[in-house]
Design a protein around this motif. Structure first.
Motif, short mmCIF file in Angstrom:
data_model
loop_
_atom_site.label_atom_id
_atom_site.label_comp_id
_atom_site.label_asym_id
_atom_site.label_seq_id
_atom_site.Cartn_x
_atom_site.Cartn_y
_atom_site.Cartn_z
N ALA A 115 -27.02 -40.80 12.58
CA ALA A 115 -27.62 -40.34 11.31
C ALA A 115 -28.06 -38.89 11.43
O ALA A 115 -27.86 -38.09 10.50
N ASP A 116 -28.63 -38.52 12.58
CA ASP A 116 -29.05 -37.12 12.81
C ASP A 116 -27.84 -36.19 12.78
O ASP A 116 -27.88 -35.11 12.18
N VAL A 117 -26.78 -36.60 13.47
CA VAL A 117 -25.56 -35.78 13.52
C VAL A 117 -24.98 -35.62 12.11
O VAL A 117 -24.59 -34.53 11.70
N GLN A 118 -24.95 -36.72 11.36
CA GLN A 118 -24.42 -36.69 9.99
C GLN A 118 -25.23 -35.70 9.13
O GLN A 118 -24.65 -34.91 8.39
N ARG A 119 -26.56 -35.73 9.27
CA ARG A 119 -27.40 -34.77 8.51
C ARG A 119 -27.08 -33.34 8.91
O ARG A 119 -27.01 -32.45 8.07
N SER A 120 -26.87 -33.12 10.20
CA SER A 120 -26.53 -31.76 10.67
C SER A 120 -25.19 -31.31 10.11
O SER A 120 -25.02 -30.15 9.76
N ILE A 121 -24.22 -32.23 10.05
CA ILE A 121 -22.90 -31.90 9.50
C ILE A 121 -23.03 -31.54 8.02
O ILE A 121 -22.43 -30.58 7.54
N GLU A 122 -23.84 -32.31 7.31
CA GLU A 122 -24.03 -32.06 5.87
C GLU A 122 -24.72 -30.74 5.60
O GLU A 122 -24.67 -30.22 4.49
N ALA A 123 -25.39 -30.18 6.60
CA ALA A 123 -26.05 -28.88 6.44
C ALA A 123 -25.04 -27.73 6.54
O ALA A 123 -25.42 -26.55 6.56
N SER A 124 -23.75 -28.06 6.64
CA SER A 124 -22.64 -27.09 6.68
C SER A 124 -22.79 -26.02 7.76
O SER A 124 -22.89 -24.83 7.45
N PRO A 125 -22.78 -26.42 9.03
CA PRO A 125 -22.86 -25.41 10.10
C PRO A 125 -21.53 -24.65 10.23
O PRO A 125 -20.52 -25.07 9.68
N ALA A 126 -21.56 -23.56 10.99
CA ALA A 126 -20.36 -22.75 11.19
C ALA A 126 -19.43 -23.39 12.22
O ALA A 126 -19.82 -24.30 12.94
N GLY A 127 -18.20 -22.85 12.31
CA GLY A 127 -17.11 -23.36 13.14
C GLY A 127 -17.40 -24.12 14.42
O GLY A 127 -17.28 -25.34 14.45
N PRO A 128 -17.77 -23.41 15.52
CA PRO A 128 -17.92 -24.10 16.81
C PRO A 128 -18.99 -25.20 16.75
O PRO A 128 -18.82 -26.27 17.32
N GLU A 129 -20.07 -24.92 16.05
CA GLU A 129 -21.15 -25.92 15.96
C GLU A 129 -20.65 -27.16 15.22
O GLU A 129 -20.93 -28.29 15.62
N LEU A 130 -19.89 -26.95 14.17
CA LEU A 130 -19.34 -28.07 13.39
C LEU A 130 -18.40 -28.90 14.26
O LEU A 130 -18.45 -30.12 14.26
N ARG A 131 -17.56 -28.21 15.05
CA ARG A 131 -16.63 -28.93 15.94
C ARG A 131 -17.41 -29.81 16.92
O ARG A 131 -17.06 -30.97 17.13
N ASP A 132 -18.46 -29.25 17.52
CA ASP A 132 -19.29 -30.02 18.47
C ASP A 132 -19.90 -31.24 17.78
O ASP A 132 -19.92 -32.34 18.34
#
Length: 148
Positions: A115-132
């Protein structure tokens, strides 16, 4: 008007209640169970975290476990919950039951992390962070699927 004492009851999930009883009563495997809970930090963030922390420290200390001493170290609400759990009628704890409770906590921990990861993804991070984050999400989903 007299107020009823606050019943903490049913606050803690059955798995937590069972593990707390096992740590209090399970002479044979208390230390091993404590080590598993400690290593995986499986009790962190639970409503019963302070009770677990006190029981685990006591179990790993090598001293005989004194529930009265543990209770005395807890805040009022936690102490009431602790005694309430200890007074519940249950059968003799087994190692298999303990493992199934630990697995349930691991599962719950993975769901929280997902759930934490999903929230972070929804915050639209940039490239490398999104991949991680997407990689982490896949790993957690695999772990949860394997546990079913």
């Amino acid at each position: 008007m007299k107020t009823q004492p606050e019943l903490v009851g049913r606050a803690a999930k059955p798995v937590e209640r069972q593990l707390i009883r096992m740590l209090s009563e399970g002479e044979g495997f208390r230390r091993e169970l404590s080590e598993q809970l400690q290593q995986g930090q499986l009790y962190h963030g639970l409503e019963t975290e302070r009770i677990f922390a006190a029981l685990i420290v006591a179990s790993l200390s090598g001293q005989a476990l004194q529930t009265t001493e543990i209770a005395a170290a807890l805040e009022d609400r936690d102490r009431r919950l602790f005694y309430e759990i200890l007074l519940e009628e249950t059968s003799e704890p087994t190692w298999d039951e303990a493992q199934s409770c630990v697995d349930a906590l691991r599962h719950r921990q993975a769901e929280r992390q997902l759930a934490d990861v999903q929230r972070s993804i929804e915050a639209s991070p940039a490239g490398p962070e999104l991949r991680d984050l997407l990689q982490r999400k896949q790993d957690l989903m695999r772990r949860l699927a394997a546990a079913r």
